[in-house]
Motif scaffolding. Structure first.
Motif, PDB file in Angstrom:
ATOM      1  N   LEU B  79      94.432 -23.450 -14.695  1.00  0.00           N
ATOM      2  CA  LEU B  79      94.800 -24.779 -14.243  1.00  0.00           C
ATOM      3  C   LEU B  79      96.192 -24.826 -13.629  1.00  0.00           C
ATOM      4  O   LEU B  79      96.507 -25.744 -12.874  1.00  0.00           O
ATOM      5  CB  LEU B  79      94.703 -25.779 -15.403  1.00  0.00           C
ATOM      6  CG  LEU B  79      93.267 -26.051 -15.862  1.00  0.00           C
ATOM      7  CD1 LEU B  79      93.235 -27.151 -16.911  1.00  0.00           C
ATOM      8  CD2 LEU B  79      92.396 -26.438 -14.668  1.00  0.00           C
ATOM      9  N   PRO B 140      86.537 -27.437 -15.860  1.00  0.00           N
ATOM     10  CA  PRO B 140      87.723 -27.894 -15.111  1.00  0.00           C
ATOM     11  C   PRO B 140      87.921 -27.158 -13.795  1.00  0.00           C
ATOM     12  O   PRO B 140      88.369 -27.768 -12.812  1.00  0.00           O
ATOM     13  CB  PRO B 140      88.883 -27.622 -16.078  1.00  0.00           C
ATOM     14  CG  PRO B 140      88.345 -26.756 -17.145  1.00  0.00           C
ATOM     15  CD  PRO B 140      86.887 -26.980 -17.214  1.00  0.00           C
ATOM     16  N   GLU B 143      85.442 -28.603 -11.342  1.00  0.00           N
ATOM     17  CA  GLU B 143      85.810 -29.980 -10.997  1.00  0.00           C
ATOM     18  C   GLU B 143      87.022 -30.023 -10.074  1.00  0.00           C
ATOM     19  O   GLU B 143      87.127 -30.885  -9.202  1.00  0.00           O
ATOM     20  CB  GLU B 143      86.060 -30.786 -12.278  1.00  0.00           C
ATOM     21  CG  GLU B 143      84.759 -31.202 -12.959  1.00  0.00           C
ATOM     22  CD  GLU B 143      84.973 -31.826 -14.328  1.00  0.00           C
ATOM     23  OE1 GLU B 143      86.115 -31.769 -14.847  1.00  0.00           O
ATOM     24  OE2 GLU B 143      83.985 -32.360 -14.885  1.00  0.00           O
ATOM     25  N   ARG B 144      87.928 -29.089 -10.275  1.00  0.00           N
ATOM     26  CA  ARG B 144      89.084 -29.026  -9.374  1.00  0.00           C
ATOM     27  C   ARG B 144      88.635 -28.672  -7.958  1.00  0.00           C
ATOM     28  O   ARG B 144      89.051 -29.308  -6.983  1.00  0.00           O
ATOM     29  CB  ARG B 144      90.076 -27.991  -9.908  1.00  0.00           C
ATOM     30  CG  ARG B 144      91.059 -27.515  -8.852  1.00  0.00           C
ATOM     31  CD  ARG B 144      92.140 -26.643  -9.435  1.00  0.00           C
ATOM     32  NE  ARG B 144      93.083 -27.452 -10.188  1.00  0.00           N
ATOM     33  CZ  ARG B 144      94.346 -27.111 -10.381  1.00  0.00           C
ATOM     34  NH1 ARG B 144      94.816 -25.968  -9.882  1.00  0.00           N
ATOM     35  NH2 ARG B 144      95.157 -27.871 -11.054  1.00  0.00           N
ATOM     36  N   PHE B 148      88.748 -31.154  -4.577  1.00  0.00           N
ATOM     37  CA  PHE B 148      89.413 -30.725  -3.337  1.00  0.00           C
ATOM     38  C   PHE B 148      88.461 -30.808  -2.147  1.00  0.00           C
ATOM     39  O   PHE B 148      88.816 -31.333  -1.079  1.00  0.00           O
ATOM     40  CB  PHE B 148      89.926 -29.296  -3.507  1.00  0.00           C
ATOM     41  CG  PHE B 148      90.625 -28.765  -2.299  1.00  0.00           C
ATOM     42  CD1 PHE B 148      91.927 -29.143  -2.011  1.00  0.00           C
ATOM     43  CD2 PHE B 148      89.979 -27.901  -1.430  1.00  0.00           C
ATOM     44  CE1 PHE B 148      92.571 -28.661  -0.888  1.00  0.00           C
ATOM     45  CE2 PHE B 148      90.615 -27.415  -0.305  1.00  0.00           C
ATOM     46  CZ  PHE B 148      91.915 -27.798  -0.035  1.00  0.00           C
TER      47      PHE B 148
END
Lengths: 206, 206
Positions: B79, B140, B143-144, B148
């Motif tokens: 992350l 995560p 999802e990131r 984007f």
DNA sequence: GTCTATATAGGGATAGAC
DNA sequence: GTCTATCCCTATATAGAC
């Protein structure tokens, strides 16, 4: 290393070897290599331990024979999978059927996912088995996809080999996440939605 | 289940727990869960077996604590990875840097690939660890990527979530094939060639 | 609090009976 | 050729000394 019985033998012998391999599949599948015991394999196969050792040199030999047999079967399954495709269909539809057939086959036949899990999990202890898996399964599958993508201009990839790896990678990753890592509830994704997005991405100029 | 020492403790205690986890990492990495022995872990950590059992309830508790710690660290790494990106760049370049950074980090830091191998290999014995891995790492990350892709129209995906899964699936599959399954020689593919093809495919209308 | 020494159990592999 | 019974080793987990 040398775990004999893959040549032709008298019927009974070959049958018993198969019975042992079936038992080994159950136990290695449930426990992994190290936690599996030859006693439980013998019990699952309905024979005694010395019989195991008369057909296979040792625990390693039995495991190697099992994985090689599963790899062989999977190769056969994979390479004969899309035989029922209709060449009259547009290439986009054929690709969709390839993806769907592959996902269906892997979801239906649990032993194929089991093989992936075992090969990855034991890749440090048995690196040659993992190389065999790549050579016998992944390489022909990717090359088949690549050849298909290359011969149909509508996909328009400058590098069909890479496109084929992305295609099979997306399928494999989906299967690992949903079925091996039990991610169905955490990261839900319907098979058809996945396939739609994948086909859309493979077709360059819609 | 309850393997205590994750709260703050006096310095020595926390240090010794870390020493034990370091030893456990080495041994579990090399041998897998079942074949690892508490004796070798104790030796690798430079303590005795009873000390192990004073910090962790049993072998399962130690393994769970280790995997959870690795998962936590990997989540942090993932992350915080693309913080050095330049938002002035065109989105296509940012996506390329995301792919390259991820591939570099996983290739550089071997313990991350190790975690993937352990989690997949032990996914039947420790299903909750695999779910944690999906929830803390994969979800995560996907999802990131999805966020984007969704906020930059140039990619033009009708389903950014699926596009993000294909993107991360291609990267994960590449790492598994080349590094975990030792497929580098059998199915060679340069990192940059892979990234180029991947970016080309993510951009809908070049 | 940490180590030495050990109890206890289970697994890989085999000798010898049938 | 297959099974019963066994050898030997290693592993988990702990009791008791320091």
């Amino acid at each position: 290393m040398n775990s004999a019985p893959l040549q032709h033998l008298s019927g009974d012998k070959a049958d018993k070897a198969k019975v042992i391999l079936d038992g080994a599949l159950q136990v290695f599948t449930a426990d992994g290599y190290a936690a599996a015991s030859m006693g439980r394999i013998a019990a699952a196969a309905g024979v005694s331990k010395p019989t195991l050792y008369s057909y296979f040199q040792d625990k390693e030999g039995l495991f190697v024979a099992l994985i090689q047999q599963l790899t062989h079967n999977l190769r056969y399954t994979i390479l004969h999978l899309p035989l029922d495709l209709d060449p009259q269909e547009p290439p986009e539809q054929i690709l969709r059927q390839m993806a769907t057939s592959t996902l269906n086959e892997f979801s239906r036949n649990a032993s194929l996912l089991t093989l992936m899990r075992l090969v990855i999990g034991e890749s440090e202890r048995f690196p040659d088995l993992s190389r065999t898996f790549v050579r016998e399964i992944i390489k022909p599958m990717v090359e088949r996809f690549s050849a298909f993508l290359a011969t149909h201009a509508c996909f328009g990839h400058s590098d069909p080999m890479v496109a084929a790896r992305i295609f099979s990678g997306a399928i494999a990753h989906y299967l690992i996440m949903q079925h091996i890592l039990h991610g169905d509830d955490i990261l839900p994704l319907e098979r058809d939605r996945m396939v739609n997005g994948l086909i859309e991405m493979m077709v360059s100029y819609p």
